[in-house]
Design a protein around this motif. Structure first.
Motif, PDB file in Angstrom:
ATOM      1  N   LEU A   1       0.823  -1.208   0.000  1.00  0.00           N
ATOM      2  CA  LEU A   1       0.000   0.000   0.000  1.00  0.00           C
ATOM      3  C   LEU A   1       0.861   1.263   0.000  1.00  0.00           C
ATOM      4  O   LEU A   1       0.499   2.269  -0.612  1.00  0.00           O
ATOM      5  N   GLY A   2       1.997   1.222   0.674  1.00  0.00           N
ATOM      6  CA  GLY A   2       2.816   2.417   0.793  1.00  0.00           C
ATOM      7  C   GLY A   2       3.564   2.788  -0.468  1.00  0.00           C
ATOM      8  O   GLY A   2       3.746   3.970  -0.771  1.00  0.00           O
ATOM      9  N   SER A   3       4.002   1.790  -1.243  1.00  0.00           N
ATOM     10  CA  SER A   3       4.888   2.051  -2.376  1.00  0.00           C
ATOM     11  C   SER A   3       4.174   2.086  -3.718  1.00  0.00           C
ATOM     12  O   SER A   3       4.795   2.389  -4.739  1.00  0.00           O
ATOM     13  N   ASP A   4       2.871   1.748  -3.753  1.00  0.00           N
ATOM     14  CA  ASP A   4       2.118   1.645  -5.016  1.00  0.00           C
ATOM     15  C   ASP A   4       2.707   0.569  -5.928  1.00  0.00           C
ATOM     16  O   ASP A   4       2.677   0.683  -7.158  1.00  0.00           O
ATOM     17  N   ARG A   5       3.231  -0.481  -5.326  1.00  0.00           N
ATOM     18  CA  ARG A   5       3.786  -1.586  -6.092  1.00  0.00           C
ATOM     19  C   ARG A   5       3.291  -2.922  -5.540  1.00  0.00           C
ATOM     20  O   ARG A   5       2.960  -3.035  -4.360  1.00  0.00           O
ATOM     21  N   VAL A   6       3.276  -3.926  -6.423  1.00  0.00           N
ATOM     22  CA  VAL A   6       3.124  -5.312  -6.000  1.00  0.00           C
ATOM     23  C   VAL A   6       4.476  -5.966  -6.268  1.00  0.00           C
ATOM     24  O   VAL A   6       4.861  -6.173  -7.417  1.00  0.00           O
ATOM     25  N   TRP A   7       5.208  -6.253  -5.210  1.00  0.00           N
ATOM     26  CA  TRP A   7       6.547  -6.804  -5.355  1.00  0.00           C
ATOM     27  C   TRP A   7       6.493  -8.245  -5.854  1.00  0.00           C
ATOM     28  O   TRP A   7       5.627  -9.018  -5.438  1.00  0.00           O
TER      29      TRP A   7
ATOM     30  N   CYS B   1      12.694  -9.698  -7.738  1.00  0.00           N
ATOM     31  CA  CYS B   1      12.995  -9.770  -9.168  1.00  0.00           C
ATOM     32  C   CYS B   1      12.122  -8.841 -10.009  1.00  0.00           C
ATOM     33  O   CYS B   1      12.242  -8.815 -11.229  1.00  0.00           O
ATOM     34  N   GLY B   2      11.253  -8.062  -9.381  1.00  0.00           N
ATOM     35  CA  GLY B   2      10.452  -7.107 -10.141  1.00  0.00           C
ATOM     36  C   GLY B   2       9.254  -6.641  -9.352  1.00  0.00           C
ATOM     37  O   GLY B   2       9.113  -6.939  -8.169  1.00  0.00           O
ATOM     38  N   TRP B   3       8.379  -5.902 -10.037  1.00  0.00           N
ATOM     39  CA  TRP B   3       7.158  -5.446  -9.396  1.00  0.00           C
ATOM     40  C   TRP B   3       6.122  -5.087 -10.452  1.00  0.00           C
ATOM     41  O   TRP B   3       6.426  -4.816 -11.607  1.00  0.00           O
ATOM     42  N   LEU B   4       4.865  -5.112 -10.023  1.00  0.00           N
ATOM     43  CA  LEU B   4       3.758  -4.573 -10.799  1.00  0.00           C
ATOM     44  C   LEU B   4       3.603  -3.125 -10.364  1.00  0.00           C
ATOM     45  O   LEU B   4       3.424  -2.841  -9.176  1.00  0.00           O
ATOM     46  N   GLN B   5       3.686  -2.198 -11.305  1.00  0.00           N
ATOM     47  CA  GLN B   5       3.680  -0.771 -10.967  1.00  0.00           C
ATOM     48  C   GLN B   5       2.275  -0.198 -11.072  1.00  0.00           C
ATOM     49  O   GLN B   5       1.701  -0.084 -12.158  1.00  0.00           O
ATOM     50  N   CYS B   6       1.695   0.170  -9.928  1.00  0.00           N
ATOM     51  CA  CYS B   6       0.368   0.780  -9.895  1.00  0.00           C
ATOM     52  C   CYS B   6       0.495   2.292 -10.061  1.00  0.00           C
ATOM     53  O   CYS B   6       1.530   2.879  -9.736  1.00  0.00           O
TER      54      CYS B   6
ATOM     55  N   PRO C   1      19.090 -11.764 -15.995  1.00  0.00           N
ATOM     56  CA  PRO C   1      20.538 -11.964 -16.087  1.00  0.00           C
ATOM     57  C   PRO C   1      21.328 -10.711 -15.715  1.00  0.00           C
ATOM     58  O   PRO C   1      22.407 -10.792 -15.159  1.00  0.00           O
ATOM     59  N   SER C   2      20.786  -9.556 -16.032  1.00  0.00           N
ATOM     60  CA  SER C   2      21.489  -8.307 -15.719  1.00  0.00           C
ATOM     61  C   SER C   2      21.430  -7.965 -14.238  1.00  0.00           C
ATOM     62  O   SER C   2      22.145  -7.096 -13.761  1.00  0.00           O
ATOM     63  N   GLY C   3      20.528  -8.656 -13.520  1.00  0.00           N
ATOM     64  CA  GLY C   3      20.345  -8.360 -12.103  1.00  0.00           C
ATOM     65  C   GLY C   3      19.366  -7.242 -11.860  1.00  0.00           C
ATOM     66  O   GLY C   3      19.045  -6.940 -10.715  1.00  0.00           O
ATOM     67  N   ALA C   4      18.874  -6.604 -12.911  1.00  0.00           N
ATOM     68  CA  ALA C   4      17.938  -5.484 -12.759  1.00  0.00           C
ATOM     69  C   ALA C   4      16.513  -6.006 -12.665  1.00  0.00           C
ATOM     70  O   ALA C   4      16.070  -6.780 -13.516  1.00  0.00           O
ATOM     71  N   PRO C   5      15.752  -5.620 -11.653  1.00  0.00           N
ATOM     72  CA  PRO C   5      14.349  -6.043 -11.563  1.00  0.00           C
ATOM     73  C   PRO C   5      13.526  -5.398 -12.664  1.00  0.00           C
ATOM     74  O   PRO C   5      13.883  -4.353 -13.204  1.00  0.00           O
ATOM     75  N   ILE C   6      12.408  -6.034 -12.993  1.00  0.00           N
ATOM     76  CA  ILE C   6      11.564  -5.561 -14.078  1.00  0.00           C
ATOM     77  C   ILE C   6      10.293  -4.937 -13.515  1.00  0.00           C
ATOM     78  O   ILE C   6       9.744  -5.396 -12.517  1.00  0.00           O
ATOM     79  N   SER C   7       9.830  -3.846 -14.121  1.00  0.00           N
ATOM     80  CA  SER C   7       8.611  -3.157 -13.732  1.00  0.00           C
ATOM     81  C   SER C   7       7.537  -3.408 -14.784  1.00  0.00           C
ATOM     82  O   SER C   7       7.765  -3.185 -15.972  1.00  0.00           O
ATOM     83  N   ILE C   8       6.374  -3.879 -14.345  1.00  0.00           N
ATOM     84  CA  ILE C   8       5.291  -4.241 -15.259  1.00  0.00           C
ATOM     85  C   ILE C   8       4.130  -3.267 -15.087  1.00  0.00           C
ATOM     86  O   ILE C   8       3.612  -3.103 -13.973  1.00  0.00           O
ATOM     87  N   PRO C   9       3.697  -2.580 -16.157  1.00  0.00           N
ATOM     88  CA  PRO C   9       2.575  -1.627 -16.045  1.00  0.00           C
ATOM     89  C   PRO C   9       1.232  -2.364 -16.080  1.00  0.00           C
ATOM     90  O   PRO C   9       1.154  -3.516 -16.523  1.00  0.00           O
TER      91      PRO C   9
END
Length: 400
Positions: free
Chosen positions: A174-180, A196-201, A243-251
């Motif tokens: 709720l605080g970050s507007d994300r689903v980790w 490894c990423g998040w759903l970006q609200c 592989p890059s180690g960077a998490p992915i953000s999904i709209p």
């Protein structure tokens, strides 16, 4: 046919009820001492007259995760194991492989894994002494000091945790507007978690609860602060860390953001309400149920309101939104509302067979059961209700 239910919350007891469908009657069976603010409980096993469960206490400085059992024949309840947690745990699940419990902490802002074992005598779960794994995601609004809702988004507030069939975890925050999104690796000495990423609200959504479509292609996320339901295409979700180690953000899926508040509430005052829980029907596809709360308290929470559009006569209770979706689940076809007699709906749970749903009112202290019917699960018919003998504070109801 009869069913048995258990109620919990910010109250001193667990309460068991019997639902007699033929008589359309809810009857109180027993009260048992409960830990402080037992706001979430899940049954995990049953044997004859004994139900074995896991529960949490929200706590203040620290919370509590515990296992317990209720012997209905003896009318006895006992705690079988427990572990301290960070402040205000909000939700947990038993992982599919039954090796651990995943816990979301609202004030602690973390997702944690607590290993469990099995009691050799009873076969029930036991929290194991030993290391647990905990991840505290970075708060994305650090630069401004808070999110768009400055009163509710000052840190990460993880409110729920889910697991898909691949073992990935999803944690609405709720605080970050994300689903980790987290991956889990088994380790003999200590469970491991990796972000490894998040759903970006959208900013100010305040994601509270979410559900996975039956085929797990879509996740539906309920925003407590925005009162909207978002849909996310999970085909882009990473199987593991990139592989890059960077998490992915999904709209979110564009064009899917229905508001669940009844149209009788003027938009300027909807922010004084909260959205609560979201459910899918276990047998009927493409129908979503979502609960509203605090509709009876708008004027009380906003005393300076001077608007003739606010009804002077309060509604009987909060409303449930029923959303009928398209065949592919990506479009809302129709939204219906069911008006209840419950004040501040906090608990909503469908029976495993999908025939009934139980609702609990946090402020009014009442419980209601509805029968679900109709080709699309869109017809809710009152079956039974019970208000006498309850103090307030009901937050959760489960079918035993």
């Amino acid at each position: 046919m009869s069913y048995r239910l258990l109620l919990s919350g910010d109250r001193s007891t667990f309460t068991t009820l019997a639902l007699d469908v033929a008589k359309k009657e809810l009857r109180l069976l027993a009260d048992y001492p409960a830990p402080f603010n037992a706001s979430w409980v899940e049954p995990v096993a049953s044997q004859e007259s004994v139900d074995r469960l896991v529960g949490l206490s929200e706590g203040t400085e620290s919370g509590l995760l515990y296992t317990f059992e209720i012997d209905h024949a003896l009318k006895a309840c006992r705690t079988t194991s427990q572990q301290q947690t960070r402040g205000a745990p909000a939700h947990f699940i038993m992982l599919q492989d039954r090796s651990a419990i995943a816990l979301a902490t609202y004030l602690g802002g973390s997702i944690a894994i607590y290993p469990i074992g099995i009691d050799e005598d009873t076969g029930g779960p036991l929290l194991r002494d030993g290391a647990h794994m905990e991840i505290l995601p970075d708060f994305p609004y650090t630069f401004g000091g808070h999110g768009p809702n400055k009163d509710r988004q000052r840190q990460c507030h993880v409110h729920q945790v889910l697991e898909d069939r691949q073992g990935r975890l999803y944690a609405p925050d709720l605080g970050s507007d994300r689903v980790w999104i987290l991956s889990r690796r088994k380790n003999e000495t200590k469970p491991e978690l990796e972000l490894c990423g998040w759903l970006q609200c959208p900013p100010g959504t305040g994601p509270r609860h979410a559900v996975l479509a039956p085929d797990e292609s879509i996740m539906y996320v309920l925003g407590e602060l925005s009162h909207t339901i978002l849909a996310f295409d999970l085909s882009a979700a990473p199987a593991d860390t990139l592989p890059s180690g960077a998490p992915i953000s999904i709209p979110p899926i564009q064009g899917f953001a229905p508001n669940i508040i009844p149209t009788t509430v003027p938009p300027p005052y909807q922010y004084r309400m909260d959205s609560a829980e979201i459910c899918l029907h276990p047998n009927i596809s493409n129908v979503i149920y979502a609960s509203n709360r605090w509709e009876r308290h708008i004027a009380q929470r906003e005393p300076q309101i001077q608007d003739t559009r606010i009804p002077t006569e309060l509604p009987a209770g909060d409303a449930i939104a029923i959303l009928l979706l398209s065949d592919n689940g990506r479009t809302v076809v129709e939204i219906k509302h069911v008006r209840t007699n419950l004040d501040v709906i906090r608990g909503m749970r469908l029976s495993d067979d999908g025939r009934y749903v139980v609702l609990a009112g946090q402020e009014g202290g009442g419980v209601e059961v509805y029968e679900i019917s109709g080709e699309r699960g869109e017809v809710w018919t009152p079956v039974a209700g019970l208000n006498e003998g309850f103090e307030g504070g009901l937050k959760h109801a489960v079918w035993l």
